[in-house]
Design a protein around this motif. Structure first.
Motif, short mmCIF file in Angstrom:
data_model
loop_
_atom_site.label_atom_id
_atom_site.label_comp_id
_atom_site.label_asym_id
_atom_site.label_seq_id
_atom_site.Cartn_x
_atom_site.Cartn_y
_atom_site.Cartn_z
N LYS A 36 -13.93 -20.96 50.44
CA LYS A 36 -15.16 -21.21 50.87
C LYS A 36 -14.91 -22.37 51.85
N ALA A 37 -13.98 -23.13 51.70
CA ALA A 37 -13.74 -24.37 52.72
C ALA A 37 -12.82 -23.71 54.15
N ASP A 38 -12.77 -22.36 53.94
CA ASP A 38 -11.86 -21.96 55.22
C ASP A 38 -10.38 -22.39 55.25
N LYS A 39 -9.91 -22.72 54.03
CA LYS A 39 -8.31 -23.21 54.05
C LYS A 39 -7.63 -21.88 53.95
N ASP A 40 -6.50 -21.89 54.26
CA ASP A 40 -5.43 -20.84 54.17
C ASP A 40 -4.97 -20.97 52.70
N LEU A 41 -4.71 -19.82 51.95
CA LEU A 41 -4.28 -19.83 50.65
C LEU A 41 -3.32 -18.71 50.33
N CYS A 42 -2.21 -19.13 49.78
CA CYS A 42 -1.05 -18.06 49.28
C CYS A 42 -1.12 -18.31 47.61
N ILE A 43 -1.77 -17.42 47.13
CA ILE A 43 -1.73 -17.05 45.61
C ILE A 43 -0.55 -16.46 44.91
N VAL A 44 0.20 -17.06 44.32
CA VAL A 44 1.25 -16.34 43.45
C VAL A 44 1.16 -16.71 41.98
N TRP A 45 0.51 -15.77 41.40
CA TRP A 45 0.19 -15.98 39.79
C TRP A 45 0.81 -14.73 39.12
N PRO A 46 1.29 -15.05 37.81
CA PRO A 46 1.87 -13.76 37.32
C PRO A 46 0.85 -12.63 37.11
N THR A 47 1.40 -11.45 36.86
CA THR A 47 0.25 -10.35 36.29
C THR A 47 -0.34 -10.79 35.24
N GLY A 48 -1.74 -10.33 35.43
CA GLY A 48 -2.67 -10.48 34.31
C GLY A 48 -3.41 -12.04 34.67
N SER A 49 -3.00 -12.58 35.47
CA SER A 49 -3.61 -14.07 35.56
C SER A 49 -4.80 -14.09 36.18
N GLY A 50 -5.38 -12.94 37.02
CA GLY A 50 -6.83 -12.98 37.56
C GLY A 50 -6.79 -13.10 39.17
N LYS A 51 -5.67 -12.86 39.62
CA LYS A 51 -5.75 -12.85 41.12
C LYS A 51 -6.29 -11.94 41.91
N SER A 52 -6.37 -10.66 41.30
CA SER A 52 -7.11 -9.50 42.04
C SER A 52 -8.51 -9.67 42.12
N LEU A 53 -9.13 -10.36 40.95
CA LEU A 53 -10.51 -10.57 41.22
C LEU A 53 -10.76 -11.89 42.41
N VAL A 54 -9.76 -12.71 42.54
CA VAL A 54 -10.03 -13.63 43.72
C VAL A 54 -10.01 -12.92 44.81
N TYR A 55 -8.94 -11.94 45.04
CA TYR A 55 -8.92 -11.03 46.25
C TYR A 55 -10.21 -10.23 46.51
N GLN A 56 -10.69 -9.75 45.41
CA GLN A 56 -11.68 -9.00 45.63
C GLN A 56 -13.12 -9.56 45.87
#
Length: 72
Positions: A36-56
Motif C-alpha cells: 500500500k505504501a508502494d514499496k518494493d517487496l520480495c516475499i520468500v516464505w515457505p510453502t503453506g505460509s500464505g504468500k499466494s493470498l498476498v500476491y492475489q
C-alpha cells in the motif's frame, strides 16, 4: 478513522471465509502495508505460509499496473 487493512478485510472477509480464512497473519499484514505504501517487496516464505493470498490481494491494493512474479 479506519485503517486501510480494516477496510480491505471488511470488503474481502466474505470471500476469505469461503477459503476458511478469518484473519491475516502478522507478516501478511506487514507485506500488504508495504504494498500500500508502494514499496518494493520480495516475499520468500515457505510453502503453506500464505504468500499466494498476498500476491492475489496485491492488485486490489495497488490498483494494478504492477508486475508480480510467483516462482515455485
Amino acid at each position: 478513522m479506519l485503517d486501510f487493512l480494516t477496510l480491505i478485510m471488511d470488503f474481502l472477509l466474505p470471500y476469505l471465509r469461503k477459503l476458511n480464512i478469518s484473519e491475516l497473519k502478522d507478516y501478511q499484514e506487514e507485506a500488504l502495508k508495504l504494498m500500500k505504501a508502494d514499496k518494493d517487496l520480495c516475499i520468500v516464505w515457505p510453502t503453506g505460509s500464505g504468500k499466494s493470498l498476498v500476491y492475489q490481494l496485491a492488485p486490489f491494493i495497488q490498483g494494478g499496473g504492477k508486475l508480480f512474479a510467483f516462482i515455485c
